[in-house]
Scaffold this active site. Structure first.
Site, PDB file in Angstrom:
ATOM      1  N   ARG A 421      23.891  14.605 -25.336  1.00 29.11           N
ATOM      2  CA  ARG A 421      22.782  16.071 -25.635  1.00 29.11           C
ATOM      3  C   ARG A 421      21.736  15.563 -26.735  1.00 29.11           C
ATOM      4  O   ARG A 421      22.114  14.250 -27.572  1.00 29.11           O
ATOM      5  CB  ARG A 421      23.752  16.557 -26.476  1.00 29.11           C
ATOM      6  CG  ARG A 421      23.757  18.127 -27.513  1.00 29.11           C
ATOM      7  CD  ARG A 421      24.694  18.650 -28.342  1.00 29.11           C
ATOM      8  NE  ARG A 421      25.829  19.134 -27.630  1.00 29.11           N
ATOM      9  CZ  ARG A 421      27.212  18.916 -26.909  1.00 29.11           C
ATOM     10  NH1 ARG A 421      26.819  18.068 -28.752  1.00 29.11           N
ATOM     11  NH2 ARG A 421      28.079  19.269 -26.956  1.00 29.11           N
ATOM     12  N   HIS A 451      30.305   7.881 -21.390  1.00 31.14           N
ATOM     13  CA  HIS A 451      30.128   7.460 -22.907  1.00 31.14           C
ATOM     14  C   HIS A 451      30.149   5.667 -23.044  1.00 31.14           C
ATOM     15  O   HIS A 451      30.537   5.431 -23.921  1.00 31.14           O
ATOM     16  CB  HIS A 451      30.870   8.172 -23.443  1.00 31.14           C
ATOM     17  CG  HIS A 451      30.892   8.212 -24.590  1.00 31.14           C
ATOM     18  ND1 HIS A 451      31.566   7.498 -26.075  1.00 31.14           N
ATOM     19  CD2 HIS A 451      29.328   8.786 -25.920  1.00 31.14           C
ATOM     20  CE1 HIS A 451      30.902   7.969 -27.028  1.00 31.14           C
ATOM     21  NE2 HIS A 451      29.983   7.780 -27.282  1.00 31.14           N
ATOM     22  N   ARG A 584      36.122   8.930 -40.316  1.00 36.25           N
ATOM     23  CA  ARG A 584      34.586   8.819 -41.019  1.00 36.25           C
ATOM     24  C   ARG A 584      34.390  10.831 -40.972  1.00 36.25           C
ATOM     25  O   ARG A 584      33.704  11.119 -41.973  1.00 36.25           O
ATOM     26  CB  ARG A 584      32.917   8.401 -40.328  1.00 36.25           C
ATOM     27  CG  ARG A 584      32.310   8.400 -40.599  1.00 36.25           C
ATOM     28  CD  ARG A 584      30.631   8.437 -40.337  1.00 36.25           C
ATOM     29  NE  ARG A 584      30.811   9.327 -38.991  1.00 36.25           N
ATOM     30  CZ  ARG A 584      30.232   9.351 -38.312  1.00 36.25           C
ATOM     31  NH1 ARG A 584      30.072   8.407 -37.356  1.00 36.25           N
ATOM     32  NH2 ARG A 584      30.128  10.732 -36.748  1.00 36.25           N
ATOM     33  N   HIS A 612      30.740   4.264 -37.524  1.00 39.81           N
ATOM     34  CA  HIS A 612      30.143   3.971 -36.060  1.00 39.81           C
ATOM     35  C   HIS A 612      31.136   3.176 -35.116  1.00 39.81           C
ATOM     36  O   HIS A 612      32.121   3.566 -34.271  1.00 39.81           O
ATOM     37  CB  HIS A 612      29.382   3.945 -35.403  1.00 39.81           C
ATOM     38  CG  HIS A 612      29.357   4.847 -34.219  1.00 39.81           C
ATOM     39  ND1 HIS A 612      29.185   5.025 -33.165  1.00 39.81           N
ATOM     40  CD2 HIS A 612      28.972   6.447 -34.484  1.00 39.81           C
ATOM     41  CE1 HIS A 612      28.656   5.347 -31.853  1.00 39.81           C
ATOM     42  NE2 HIS A 612      28.905   6.435 -32.578  1.00 39.81           N
TER      43      HIS A 612
END
Length: 719
Positions: A421, A451, A584, A612
């Site tokens: 996206r 991914h 997170r 991350h």
């Protein structure tokens, strides 16, 4: 533990009590409240505080473009489980957050900048010399690009692009043809800078003075309508649904279909309307009608309608002391030093034959990943290179190297995810360039996003029985993007392990050929294996606790929203497993609910870098064989487990496993400065304002200064 040995059974218990899950959209908004809190911290440099205000705006834009748009669509479907009341509740939360954001901007950040002599002036605050300069700027660089549109039956309401700056104007008097049409729209081109720095000759000594483009246009609105008076006006901005609607089952070429859809993205269904708080109700009502929006979609803001553009002020300001100190990640000590004489002097292939190497970004440099690919391109013994591409950016040294490899005649295969996206256009462009030089490009699997972050190099070498082909690989929790590798925390993994690289080869073979390969020996791939594997590991800890023995789960994720995994964690907690979750962003599991999740603690770390990494730790005994630690590209969300190509890989080397614990888990469990503790109702409370900071400790550890992390094992409170 190998992937083959994981039982497939999903843990179930007739006596387990399931928690009432928290709302995902509200959890996302809660995360942005934590980001906004950074803008109020006096220990954060002032320009960085403004940057956090901008980050919240950027995050909210995407929230409305994607999550809220999806929620609205579901609310219109009977039986979807989402009601218009749910939508209204989330909208109310969003209104409160945006009000708090503008309060922080107006009452805290901007006055503090003014005390540092960094000033943003509106028209009333500008002196005569400054007004003359602004007028010349307007006449030469702005006015020629503006074309006001007066509305009448022959001039309908114009197409307004997603997130663009516009003005609505109510005019007095009559138009050039004697008619009394009173509404006009002024669209502001995106090519114009939104923040303009005034030159030194019109600024007091020692000051840095800026004006906003919206203020410049506002001061000259009447000039755009000669012969008429401006009775009322307002800036406005509309946020639109930005998901690309492509039916993968009904197209023959995904790249061409996406390329066609990109042109319409900016004009999707309207979701949110922003106006300034002084906008007359007559004008806001008119805009709501034009965009077919309800009253709850109107957001009145006390300032510019797009705070994201204040990033331009941060970039232009000469004030390094008001920014984070520059941190330059070093070359990892585990690798041979770079040679100044030759680009490939690191000799990474030789080093990887001796064992795996962990890269902890951004505390360690991303350069070894680039160097591995550069060595592969230049080494005549390297025959093939395969890589997944998700978010690499419009400019990328890695992509340039892949192009060069193909030009040199190497077998290059790239799995380019076209549906990443907001990166679709960049990825389409790279795919076309790769195909043009002869690389094999595939777009993954229909219905699934690729991914996983994988790079595989195949090299011809001399073995004890003659020539052989040896594989080298890189896996990562984050993207192949050197820029974000300096801003996000991630773990990269360099390896020549025969089993692990064979598993990676199997992933590429399956993505290209669409045939079922051998079951992986180490990797846990999604959508076939990871979900079942994670449930099995939780079940193993659960059964251990039920037998009266200590068991431990520590997870570090970006999001936790998958219901079966949440229920399995709740069941484990009820059995006595001690569980710490470092999440997170959105976490739908409510911690600390008596009798349900009271053994689960959830914390979120928000600091200088975006957290991350995905680290998954399970322990069900006392020996090294009684624990498993995985790194992964996937969050614990249904989309990652079932609708994406993902991988999780085990850390089997004891020393490296301990390093992951020491750097990726322990500092975050001990953080007393950037940590927020989640409450049972989904709200968060900051743990403290002094004490250890995980990110600062890791900077110190890798920067050669004394580290704050001394533990070599997880203590009882952490294990």
């Amino acid at each position: 533990m190998s992937a083959q040995l994981l039982p497939a059974a999903e843990p179930t218990s007739p006596v387990a009590r399931r928690p009432r899950l928290l709302n995902r959209e509200r959890a996302i908004l809660e995360f942005n409240r934590r980001v906004l809190a950074q803008a109020l911290r006096e220990d954060v440099p002032l320009l960085e505080r403004l940057r956090y205000v901008c980050i919240v705006s950027s995050n909210l834009d995407e929230f409305f473009e994607v999550r809220f748009a999806d929620m609205l669509e579901l609310a219109r479907v009977p039986g979807s489980g989402v009601s218009m009341r749910d939508v209204a509740d989330v909208a109310a939360e969003a209104h409160g957050l945006i009000d708090a954001q503008y309060a922080a901007f107006n009452d805290e950040v901007m006055p503090a900048l003014q005390r540092e002599r960094i000033v943003v002036l509106n028209h009333a605050q500008r002196d005569e010399a400054q007004r003359r300069w602004v007028d010349r700027f307007f006449q030469r660089q702005v006015r020629p690009l503006l074309v006001p549109v007066g509305l009448d039956p022959a001039h309908p309401f114009p197409q307004v692009a997603n997130k663009s700056l516009n003005f609505i104007v109510k005019l007095g008097g009559r138009d050039a043809y004697g008619r009394d049409n009173s509404i006009a729209i002024v669209k502001v081109p995106r090519v114009l800078a939104r923040v303009i720095r005034l030159p030194p000759e019109v600024v007091p000594a020692g000051e840095q003075v800026f004006v906003l483009l919206s203020s410049v246009i506002r001061a000259h609105l009447e000039e755009l309508f000669p012969g008429r008076s401006v009775e009322a006006f307002s800036q406005f901005r509309v946020t639109r649904d930005s998901d690309l609607d492509v039916d993968e089952d009904d197209i023959t070429n995904l790249r061409q279909a996406l390329r066609s859809s990109l042109s319409t993205r900016h004009f999707g269904a309207a979701i949110r309307l922003e106006v300034v708080n002084t906008c007359p109700e007559e004008l806001s009502e008119f805009l709501l009608q034009q965009f077919a929006l309800p009253d709850a979609a109107l957001y009145r803001v006390n300032g510019p309608v797009n705070l994201v553009r204040l990033n331009q002020l941060i970039d232009q300001a000469d004030a390094d002391p008001l920014r984070f100190a520059v941190y330059e990640p070093g070359w990892p000590a585990a690798l041979p030093p770079m040679s100044a004489a030759t680009a490939g002097g690191a000799n990474l292939f030789e080093r990887l034959r001796r064992g795996d190497v962990m890269l902890h970004h951004p505390f360690e440099s991303f350069d070894p990943v680039v160097e591995l690919l550069r060595e592969a391109v230049r080494d005549p013994q390297v025959l093939a290179i395969r890589q997944t591409i998700y978010r690499t950016g419009a400019q990328s040294v890695l992509m340039d190297l892949l192009l060069e490899a193909a030009r040199r005649g190497k077998e290059v295969m790239c799995v380019v995810e076209l549906k990443a996206r907001f990166d679709e256009e960049a990825n389409i462009n790279w795919a076309e360039r790769l195909e043009a030089v002869g690389a094999q490009v595939v777009y993954g699997i229909v219905g699934l996003k690729t991914h996983a972050k994988l790079l595989l190099v195949t090299r011809r070498e001399n073995g004890p029985r003659g020539p052989l082909l040896r594989r080298y690989a890189h896996l990562s929790t984050g993207n192949y993007n050197p820029k974000t590798a300096r801003l996000y925390t991630d773990i990269g993994w360099l390896t020549a392990d025969a089993e692990l690289t064979a598993d990676i080869d199997g992933i590429f073979q399956q993505l290209a050929s669409l045939t079922r390969g051998k079951p992986p020996k180490q990797l846990l791939p999604a959508p076939n294996g990871m979900h079942q594997g994670m449930l099995a590991l939780i079940a193993r800890c659960t059964e251990t606790a039920r037998a009266g023995r200590a068991a431990r789960i520590v997870l570090k994720l970006n999001a936790l929203t998958d219901e079966p995994l949440i229920h399995a964690l709740a069941e484990a907690s009820q059995a006595g497993v001690e569980i710490d979750l470092i999440v997170r962003g959105a976490c739908m599991l409510p911690p600390g609910v008596p009798g349900v999740t009271e053994g689960i603690r959830v914390r979120s770390i928000v600091g200088r870098f975006l957290e991350h990494t995905r680290i998954l730790y399970f322990r069900w005994g006392k020996t090294a064989d009684d624990e498993a630690l995985y790194l992964s590209s996937a969050d614990w969300m249904s989309r990652n487990m079932h609708r994406r190509i993902e991988v999780a890989w085990p850390v089997r080397d004891a020393a490296l496993r301990q390093r992951v614990i020491d750097e990726g888990l322990m500092p975050y469990l001990l953080d007393a400065q950037d940590a927020w503790a989640q409450q049972p109702d989904g709200r968060y409370v900051r743990v403290g304002t002094t004490g250890a900071s995980a990110q600062r400790a890791l900077i110190a550890r890798h920067g050669g200064r004394r580290a704050l992390i001394a533990a070599r094992v997880l203590p009882a409170a952490a294990r």
